[in-house]
Design a protein around this motif. Structure first.
Motif, PDB file in Angstrom:
ATOM      1  N   LEU A  89       4.484 -23.169 -23.401  1.00 11.23           N
ATOM      2  CA  LEU A  89       4.629 -24.309 -24.300  1.00 11.23           C
ATOM      3  C   LEU A  89       5.043 -23.844 -25.681  1.00 11.23           C
ATOM      4  CD1 LEU A  89       4.111 -27.348 -25.071  1.00 11.23           C
ATOM      5  CD2 LEU A  89       1.741 -26.673 -25.561  1.00 11.23           C
ATOM      6  N   VAL A  90       5.973 -24.583 -26.281  1.00 11.70           N
ATOM      7  CA  VAL A  90       6.308 -24.428 -27.697  1.00 11.70           C
ATOM      8  C   VAL A  90       5.999 -25.741 -28.401  1.00 11.70           C
ATOM      9  CG1 VAL A  90       8.155 -24.120 -29.382  1.00 11.70           C
ATOM     10  CG2 VAL A  90       8.095 -22.687 -27.333  1.00 11.70           C
ATOM     11  N   VAL A  91       5.234 -25.672 -29.478  1.00 11.64           N
ATOM     12  CA  VAL A  91       4.956 -26.843 -30.307  1.00 11.64           C
ATOM     13  C   VAL A  91       5.604 -26.621 -31.669  1.00 11.64           C
ATOM     14  CG1 VAL A  91       3.205 -28.346 -31.317  1.00 11.64           C
ATOM     15  CG2 VAL A  91       2.759 -27.198 -29.133  1.00 11.64           C
ATOM     16  N   ASN A  92       6.675 -27.341 -31.924  1.00 12.17           N
ATOM     17  CA  ASN A  92       7.352 -27.267 -33.219  1.00 12.17           C
ATOM     18  C   ASN A  92       6.689 -28.266 -34.160  1.00 12.17           C
ATOM     19  OD1 ASN A  92       9.683 -25.353 -33.251  1.00 12.17           O
ATOM     20  ND2 ASN A  92      10.240 -26.505 -31.409  1.00 12.17           N
ATOM     21  N   ASN A  93       5.695 -27.769 -34.895  1.00  7.39           N
ATOM     22  CA  ASN A  93       4.885 -28.605 -35.777  1.00  7.39           C
ATOM     23  C   ASN A  93       5.229 -28.416 -37.253  1.00  7.39           C
ATOM     24  OD1 ASN A  93       2.267 -30.018 -36.726  1.00  7.39           O
ATOM     25  ND2 ASN A  93       2.034 -27.922 -37.498  1.00  7.39           N
ATOM     26  N   ALA A  94       5.684 -27.242 -37.645  1.00  7.11           N
ATOM     27  CA  ALA A  94       5.945 -26.959 -39.058  1.00  7.11           C
ATOM     28  C   ALA A  94       7.003 -27.911 -39.613  1.00  7.11           C
ATOM     29  CB  ALA A  94       6.411 -25.515 -39.223  1.00  7.11           C
TER      30      ALA A  94
ATOM     31  N   PRO B 280      14.557 -25.101 -36.584  1.00  4.42           N
ATOM     32  CA  PRO B 280      13.658 -24.449 -35.619  1.00  4.42           C
ATOM     33  C   PRO B 280      13.699 -25.073 -34.224  1.00  4.42           C
ATOM     34  CG  PRO B 280      12.555 -24.723 -37.721  1.00  4.42           C
ATOM     35  CD  PRO B 280      13.822 -25.500 -37.806  1.00  4.42           C
ATOM     36  N   ILE B 281      14.019 -26.365 -34.125  1.00  2.03           N
ATOM     37  CA  ILE B 281      14.137 -26.998 -32.809  1.00  2.03           C
ATOM     38  C   ILE B 281      15.280 -26.340 -32.037  1.00  2.03           C
ATOM     39  CG2 ILE B 281      14.305 -29.181 -31.579  1.00  2.03           C
ATOM     40  CD1 ILE B 281      11.962 -29.031 -33.591  1.00  2.03           C
ATOM     41  N   PHE B 282      16.381 -26.142 -32.718  1.00  2.00           N
ATOM     42  CA  PHE B 282      17.546 -25.487 -32.120  1.00  2.00           C
ATOM     43  C   PHE B 282      17.254 -24.038 -31.757  1.00  2.00           C
ATOM     44  CE2 PHE B 282      21.356 -22.855 -33.133  1.00  2.00           C
ATOM     45  CZ  PHE B 282      22.196 -23.271 -32.099  1.00  2.00           C
ATOM     46  N   LEU B 283      16.695 -23.290 -32.703  1.00  2.66           N
ATOM     47  CA  LEU B 283      16.460 -21.862 -32.482  1.00  2.66           C
ATOM     48  C   LEU B 283      15.410 -21.618 -31.404  1.00  2.66           C
ATOM     49  CD1 LEU B 283      16.471 -20.593 -36.181  1.00  2.66           C
ATOM     50  CD2 LEU B 283      18.285 -20.298 -34.472  1.00  2.66           C
ATOM     51  N   SER B 284      14.329 -22.370 -31.436  1.00  4.48           N
ATOM     52  CA  SER B 284      13.272 -22.152 -30.435  1.00  4.48           C
ATOM     53  C   SER B 284      13.789 -22.425 -29.033  1.00  4.48           C
ATOM     54  CB  SER B 284      12.051 -23.034 -30.734  1.00  4.48           C
ATOM     55  OG  SER B 284      12.378 -24.410 -30.693  1.00  4.48           O
ATOM     56  N   THR B 285      14.618 -23.443 -28.898  1.00  2.00           N
ATOM     57  CA  THR B 285      15.182 -23.751 -27.578  1.00  2.00           C
ATOM     58  C   THR B 285      16.140 -22.655 -27.131  1.00  2.00           C
ATOM     59  OG1 THR B 285      14.979 -26.117 -28.044  1.00  2.00           O
ATOM     60  CG2 THR B 285      16.429 -25.475 -26.229  1.00  2.00           C
ATOM     61  N   GLN B 286      16.991 -22.196 -28.034  1.00  2.00           N
ATOM     62  CA  GLN B 286      17.931 -21.131 -27.672  1.00  2.00           C
ATOM     63  C   GLN B 286      17.214 -19.871 -27.199  1.00  2.00           C
ATOM     64  OE1 GLN B 286      21.075 -20.183 -30.520  1.00  2.00           O
ATOM     65  NE2 GLN B 286      22.341 -21.470 -29.184  1.00  2.00           N
TER      66      GLN B 286
ATOM     67  N   VAL C  92      15.310 -34.700 -34.981  1.00  2.00           N
ATOM     68  CA  VAL C  92      14.378 -34.052 -34.049  1.00  2.00           C
ATOM     69  C   VAL C  92      14.180 -34.920 -32.815  1.00  2.00           C
ATOM     70  CG1 VAL C  92      11.986 -33.306 -33.726  1.00  2.00           C
ATOM     71  CG2 VAL C  92      13.196 -32.730 -35.839  1.00  2.00           C
ATOM     72  N   SER C  93      13.986 -36.214 -33.017  1.00  3.20           N
ATOM     73  CA  SER C  93      13.740 -37.119 -31.897  1.00  3.20           C
ATOM     74  C   SER C  93      14.930 -37.194 -30.954  1.00  3.20           C
ATOM     75  CB  SER C  93      13.407 -38.526 -32.415  1.00  3.20           C
ATOM     76  OG  SER C  93      12.195 -38.518 -33.124  1.00  3.20           O
ATOM     77  N   VAL C  94      16.137 -37.333 -31.510  1.00  3.17           N
ATOM     78  CA  VAL C  94      17.329 -37.464 -30.667  1.00  3.17           C
ATOM     79  C   VAL C  94      17.637 -36.152 -29.952  1.00  3.17           C
ATOM     80  CG1 VAL C  94      19.801 -37.932 -30.664  1.00  3.17           C
ATOM     81  CG2 VAL C  94      18.272 -39.332 -32.054  1.00  3.17           C
ATOM     82  N   ALA C  95      17.489 -35.042 -30.658  1.00  7.96           N
ATOM     83  CA  ALA C  95      17.713 -33.746 -30.015  1.00  7.96           C
ATOM     84  C   ALA C  95      16.740 -33.539 -28.862  1.00  7.96           C
ATOM     85  CB  ALA C  95      17.574 -32.621 -31.037  1.00  7.96           C
TER      86      ALA C  95
END
Length: 251
Positions: free
Chosen positions: A84-89, A116-122, A161-164
């Motif tokens: 799990l990744v939680v992007n909270n920051a 970070p949403i993009f990078l964490s997914t990559q 963030v929501s749409v991505a």
């Protein structure tokens, strides 16, 4: 109920040293998960790890690909997986009209809230696909659907963030689930900074509470429980959704 597994489940939580993030880390630790905290607040991050043996801390900028690569290497070396990744920051910026915004603040808002949403997914998604499963829970905001004046580009960054998240839910199904949690204003240090410490601070807080149908602000435990649901097998058929934890603000 602790998720049954022969090896511990593993989460990476950004901004996990304080506020919503700290409550998320505590919730997963209580269920037996191992959690890596990514946060720039080294003092609070290290303090949490001293208090809880299920927690690990790593100093790092979540808007840097190198941070994510190091985080993946760390959890794989110690635990062999990441579930799990939680992007909270995230940051809000100052409440000012758009024509008075500083370009540096605009750029920082998208760098911290969206990149970070993009990078964490990559970085993390390929590892999850290889192991056969995983989940991302990204913290967005009710500002997407009920925007407040003075926060045009905070609101729009959270809409991104929501749409991505919805789009990636389609891209990575069925192996990886992507969902969002959307809090209303919460009982965090960010709220305290916005209402101040003076004699009028309690009156400001009262007005915020009265603006919410449930007559209170979001508690960190509210968000931690929502992330627990979306981040575990309890929601195994849920992907591409935004769970509003906002006391009815979005109604």
């Amino acid at each position: 109920m602790t998720t049954a597994s022969t090896t511990p489940r593993v989460a990476i939580v950004t901004g996990g040293a304080d506020g919503f993030g700290a409550a998320i880390c505590d919730r997963f630790s209580q269920e037996g998960w191992k959690v890596l905290i990514l946060d720039l607040n080294q003092q609070k991050g290290e303090e949490k790890t001293r208090q809880d043996g299920n927690l690990r801390y790593m100093f790092g900028d979540v808007a840097s690909r190198a941070t994510w690569e190091q985080a993946l290497q760390s959890v794989q070396a110690e635990f062999g997986r990441v579930d799990l990744v939680v992007n909270n920051a995230g940051i809000t910026g100052n409440p000012t009209p758009t024509h008075l915004k500083d370009i540096a603040e605009y750029e920082k808002t998208f760098r911290v809230n969206v990149l970070p949403i993009f990078l964490s997914t990559q970085v993390i998604a390929p590892a999850m696909m290889e192991q056969g499963n995983g989940a991302f829970v990204n913290i967005t905001s009710t500002g997407c659907t009920r925007p407040r004046p003075g926060f045009a580009f905070y609101n729009s960054s959270k809409a991104a963030v929501s749409v991505a998240t919805k789009t990636m839910a389609l891209e990575y199904a069925p192996k990886i689930r992507f969902n969002c949690v959307a809090p209303a204003v919460g009982q965090t240090s960010m709220l305290q900074a916005s209402i101040g410490q003076g004699a009028d601070s309690q009156e400001r807080l009262r007005k915020i509470e009265e603006s919410l149908p449930m007559r209170r602000v979001t508690q960190p435990s509210d968000i931690a429980n929502a992330v627990w649901y979306l981040g575990t097998d309890q929601s195994s058929f849920v992907t591409g959704t935004t769970l509003e934890v906002d006391g009815g603000r979005g109604v």
